[in-house]
Write a protein that holds these residues in place. Structure first.
Motif, PDB file in Angstrom:
ATOM      1  N   UNK A 284       0.828  -1.211   0.000  1.00 54.27           N
ATOM      2  CA  UNK A 284       0.000   0.000   0.000  1.00 54.27           C
ATOM      3  C   UNK A 284       0.864   1.264   0.000  1.00 54.27           C
ATOM      4  N   UNK A 285       0.819   1.966  -1.092  1.00 48.18           N
ATOM      5  CA  UNK A 285       1.578   3.211  -1.200  1.00 48.18           C
ATOM      6  C   UNK A 285       0.755   4.402  -0.713  1.00 48.18           C
ATOM      7  N   UNK A 286      -0.492   4.177  -0.403  1.00 45.18           N
ATOM      8  CA  UNK A 286      -1.321   5.269   0.120  1.00 45.18           C
ATOM      9  C   UNK A 286      -1.033   5.508   1.600  1.00 45.18           C
ATOM     10  N   UNK A 287      -0.687   4.443   2.303  1.00 44.14           N
ATOM     11  CA  UNK A 287      -0.408   4.581   3.739  1.00 44.14           C
ATOM     12  C   UNK A 287       1.093   4.582   4.040  1.00 44.14           C
ATOM     13  N   UNK A 288       1.899   4.380   3.023  1.00 42.43           N
ATOM     14  CA  UNK A 288       3.344   4.372   3.243  1.00 42.43           C
ATOM     15  C   UNK A 288       3.914   3.013   3.589  1.00 42.43           C
ATOM     16  N   UNK A 289       3.098   1.972   3.426  1.00 44.32           N
ATOM     17  CA  UNK A 289       3.650   0.627   3.636  1.00 44.32           C
ATOM     18  C   UNK A 289       4.803   0.405   2.649  1.00 44.32           C
ATOM     19  N   UNK A 290       4.625   0.862   1.486  1.00 39.36           N
ATOM     20  CA  UNK A 290       5.731   0.852   0.509  1.00 39.36           C
ATOM     21  C   UNK A 290       5.843   2.239  -0.144  1.00 39.36           C
ATOM     22  N   UNK A 291       6.974   2.459  -0.788  1.00 39.25           N
ATOM     23  CA  UNK A 291       7.109   3.619  -1.672  1.00 39.25           C
ATOM     24  C   UNK A 291       6.975   3.091  -3.097  1.00 39.25           C
ATOM     25  N   UNK A 292       6.144   3.750  -3.888  1.00 35.11           N
ATOM     26  CA  UNK A 292       5.952   3.334  -5.280  1.00 35.11           C
ATOM     27  C   UNK A 292       6.705   4.295  -6.201  1.00 35.11           C
ATOM     28  N   UNK A 316      -0.115  10.587  -1.638  1.00 30.13           N
ATOM     29  CA  UNK A 316       0.229  10.238  -0.257  1.00 30.13           C
ATOM     30  C   UNK A 316       1.631  10.680   0.136  1.00 30.13           C
ATOM     31  N   UNK A 317       2.436  11.064  -0.846  1.00 31.67           N
ATOM     32  CA  UNK A 317       3.833  11.384  -0.556  1.00 31.67           C
ATOM     33  C   UNK A 317       4.736  10.174  -0.699  1.00 31.67           C
ATOM     34  N   UNK A 318       4.153   9.064  -1.068  1.00 23.73           N
ATOM     35  CA  UNK A 318       4.942   7.843  -1.228  1.00 23.73           C
ATOM     36  C   UNK A 318       4.990   7.380  -2.695  1.00 23.73           C
ATOM     37  N   UNK A 319       4.678   8.283  -3.599  1.00 20.14           N
ATOM     38  CA  UNK A 319       4.722   7.955  -5.028  1.00 20.14           C
ATOM     39  C   UNK A 319       5.630   8.967  -5.731  1.00 20.14           C
ATOM     40  N   UNK A 320       6.658   8.459  -6.394  1.00 21.95           N
ATOM     41  CA  UNK A 320       7.626   9.325  -7.051  1.00 21.95           C
ATOM     42  C   UNK A 320       7.998   8.762  -8.410  1.00 21.95           C
TER      43      UNK A 320
END
Lengths: 456, 292
Positions: A284-292, A316-320
């Motif tokens: 889950x990249x929405x909660x920051x479980x992973x960075x996508x 979410x800040x976890x997608x780059x």
């Protein structure tokens, strides 16, 4: 059928200049070049815009309205290529390969043997690139592609030109980004905690050469930038073209328990399906479980909007990701882009080609750049001179200022590979934004950039 | 163990969808002796119909599902009248090539209408929900819905084929078209009916496959390929064979991707095909005379 682009044969786009001075040009005084594109079938979206941009570039050159500037300056006076005192008209011809290798090669052969083309644009498909090279290189025919993203366009090839980044160079860039120091990230307003404690990375993409190269570039980059993250090329997850159920592939990825996932796909429906399934399977990249992490297609505003419609939050800040085009354009680039987009959209917006995107701008840049190169060479028949002159020019283009070819520091050789700048992009409040971080020179390393032939 | 169970669940769901796709082909071959490659595009177009009705018009998934079945059923009848009836007495290769031509035409039509760059999601009931068994096993509601639909579809299909007068006429035509005609069965009506049912099954498969992820112009190819292998594996013309072969292939595909390698998933169906052709060319439930 919307639009005027014909499926089997896309016609010449020259006429304007042919009658300049009231006299028709002699047959030998026409500069002929052509291209092979996917203009119909499921992958036509990859060919229509590129062909349209090159065609527009030829028309603009003939009109004397080149939006892109050469460094050092080259004239764009209209009527054709200025070779000495003469104006040489440009003849452009394009064929449709329907995304089939055999048709690609047939078209390449036809362009060379029947149409007398001095330079060939495309084909795009990685598998066809190598076959085309075996026809073109021995005959000293200049080979160009603006969307191939494949080292096969340039590595070990004297006549090949890749006027975009490659899957390898792209991954060098994004792997450098995640390896940045906390201080550097903070300087650009990025919370370093995003990457804190993350170690394991995973890789998923469609089973094709672009992705295979991308995985190698990813592994190379992570090692190059300090080895903070782990990844083995053997762990990449590749799904076949036409996949309708992504669950087993995402499960395979999830089994590796990655902290960061590099999604190396440019097929929008695939990307959205994978993102949906990743969420379901705990990546889950929405909660920051992973960075996508993803490429320039993931970082298109269009895709972010589509994802939102499907309930996927990319803010979410976890997608780059990255883009090859400067999103925070300097005023001069912005002015060029605005002028170009207006012309392009008026010409193609209501056809099947559609409105302008960053990708067609790259193709336009490349085409004008090439024509300046021919002009700078002062010949339309000596391909060695054309290549030399072209590669010595830079351009202020639609992608940004000072585009140039990569010069190997070890030999001083100017290669046919664009020295692409990669701009790191994020998503905030459903809008893509430029982080202010970009890379260029230090992305060029490894056998897929320097090699004399492609490693097996 | 839980990973294995999870893959069984995914494989069952995928295999069921493929079985529905294959059942249409099996029925066509069983009764009409034709391999309709355009079936792959009926699957794709069925997905788009479901998309338009559910996401576009905002109607319930089951309305979209029914619309996809009906629309593709009608498309099947049109195909029968406009292509296969004309080519009926021509060699099988002519019919095969004609169906390939139709495949391309429908593909281009879909591209013109919907383009290739956008994903078209279908709103499915319980799309985001799931049943969690322990910590590691997840059964998505959407997959439960598709499995339930598949079971219902096959139950209705079984009833129609084996328990109704229409089914009897279809089976009689399959066993001996000339004799069936002599017995007063109208061959053209049976053909239209079979094409309708086959098309409807394609539409159903498209709506389900599209519902799990999204609809796109190239989504018909992989199911078509798998369906062709399934009908050979299960036995040409056998509905039971289609279900079992679909399940086996779906599960094997998932287990291979997960345990052996993501790039090797596609190898499994073809390996199965090769083995079946060598060991039991009539397939699991086919009659010896009906070889692939």
């Amino acid at each position: 059928m919307r639009g005027s682009v014909k499926k089997a044969f896309v016609g010449a786009a020259v006429a304007a200049g042919l009658a300049v001075g009231g006299s028709a040009a002699q047959a030998e005084d026409v500069f002929k070049f052509g291209g092979v594109f996917t203009l119909s079938g499921p992958a036509s979206f990859l060919g229509l815009f590129e062909e349209a941009a090159v065609r527009l570039a030829v028309e603009q050159f003939m009109k004397g309205d080149c939006i892109v500037e050469a460094i050092p300056a080259q004239p764009c006076e209209g009527g054709g290529l200025k070779i000495g005192d003469k104006k040489i008209p440009i003849e452009w011809k394009a064929y449709d390969d329907v995304s089939e290798d055999k048709k690609s090669i047939d078209a390449v052969t036809r362009l060379v043997e029947q149409d007398g083309a001095r330079a060939i644009w495309g084909p795009r498909m990685n598998s066809a690139v190598l076959s085309a090279a075996s026809i073109l290189d021995p005959q000293s025919i200049i080979s160009i592609c603006a969307i191939c993203s494949s080292p096969a366009m340039t590595v070990g090839r004297k006549w090949g030109h890749d006027i975009t980044d490659t899957g390898v160079i792209e991954k060098h860039a994004i792997s450098k980004f995640i390896s940045e120091s906390p201080e550097r990230l903070k300087e650009h307003g990025i919370d370093p905690k995003i990457f804190e404690g993350r170690k394991k990375t995973g890789f998923i993409g469609r089973n094709e050469l672009y992705t295979v190269h991308g995985s190698i570039g990813w592994e190379e980059g992570l090692k190059q930038w300090g080895g903070k993250y782990s990844y083995s090329d053997a762990d990449k997850v590749l799904f076949p073209q036409g996949t309708t159920d992504f669950a087993p592939f995402v499960a395979k990825l999830a089994e590796q328990k990655p902290d960061i996932v590099m999604m190396d796909s440019y097929i929008v429906p695939d990307m959205l399906a994978i993102m949906k399934e990743m969420k379901k399977q705990g990546l889950d990249f929405e909660t920051g479980k992973i960075v996508l992490l993803g490429n320039d297609v993931l970082m298109l505003q269009f895709l972010v909007d589509l994802a939102k419609k499907e309930g996927i939050n990319m803010s979410s800040g976890y997608v780059w990701g990255w883009q090859e085009h400067n999103p925070a354009q300097d005023p001069a680039t912005l002015a060029r882009v605005e002028k170009y987009v207006k012309i392009y959209n008026e010409k193609y917006g209501s056809t099947e080609v559609g409105n302008s995107s960053p990708f067609d701008r790259g193709a336009y840049d490349a085409a004008i750049w090439f024509l300046y190169g021919v002009q700078a060479a002062g010949t339309i028949t000596d391909n060695a001179a054309i290549v030399k002159a072209w590669r010595s020019l830079k351009i202020n283009g639609l992608r940004g200022p000072e585009n140039q070819f990569f010069v190997r520091p070890d030999t001083g050789e100017v290669t046919g590979q664009l020295m692409a700048t990669e701009y790191i992009i994020g998503v905030k409040d459903d809008k893509v934004f430029y982080t202010g971080i970009n890379y260029r020179d230090d992305l060029f390393f490894g056998p897929y950039v320097y090699g004399d032939k492609l490693p097996k | 163990m839980s990973a294995f169970a999870q893959q069984l669940i995914y494989g069952t769901s995928y295999g069921m969808n493929l079985a529905v796709a294959a059942a249409g082909l099996a029925l066509l071959f069983g009764v009409y002796r034709v391999i309709n490659l355009a079936h792959g595009q009926l699957i794709m177009f069925g997905g788009y119909i479901a998309y338009v009705v559910t996401t576009g018009l905002g109607l319930h998934f089951f309305v979209g599902f029914a619309a996809a079945m009906v629309a593709m059923g009608v498309a099947g009848v049109i195909l029968e009248i406009s292509v296969f009836r004309i080519l009926q007495r021509r060699p099988a290769t002519d019919q095969l090539l004609a169906s390939l031509g139709v495949y391309m035409m429908i593909g281009i039509l879909a591209l013109r209408i919907w383009g290739d760059f956008e994903a078209r999601p279908i709103n499915m009931p319980g799309e985001e929900g799931a049943i969690l068994l322990g910590e590691d096993i997840r059964i998505d509601f959407a997959r439960i819905v598709t499995i339930a639909i598949t079971i219902a579809v096959f139950a209705v299909l079984y009833f129609v084929v084996y328990r109704t007068h229409l089914g009897r006429t279809m089976r009689a035509t399959a066993q001996g078209p000339e004799t069936a005609t002599l017995m007063g069965i109208r061959k053209r009506e049976v053909a239209a009916l079979v094409f309708f049912i086959a098309g409807a099954l394609g539409g159903a498969a498209g709506a389900m496959l599209g519902g799990l992820f999204n609809v796109r112009p190239d989504m018909g190819f992989q199911p078509l390929l798998m369906a062709l292998i399934i009908i050979i594996f299960g036995g040409m013309g056998s509905l039971i064979g289609a279900i079992i072969a679909g399940l086996v292939l779906g599960i094997l595909y998932n287990l291979t991707v997960f345990y052996v390698g993501s790039k090797l998933g596609d190898l499994v169906p073809f390996a199965v095909l090769l083995i079946i052709l060598m060991v039991r060319p009539q397939g699991l439930f086919g009659l010896p005379g009906r070889r692939a």
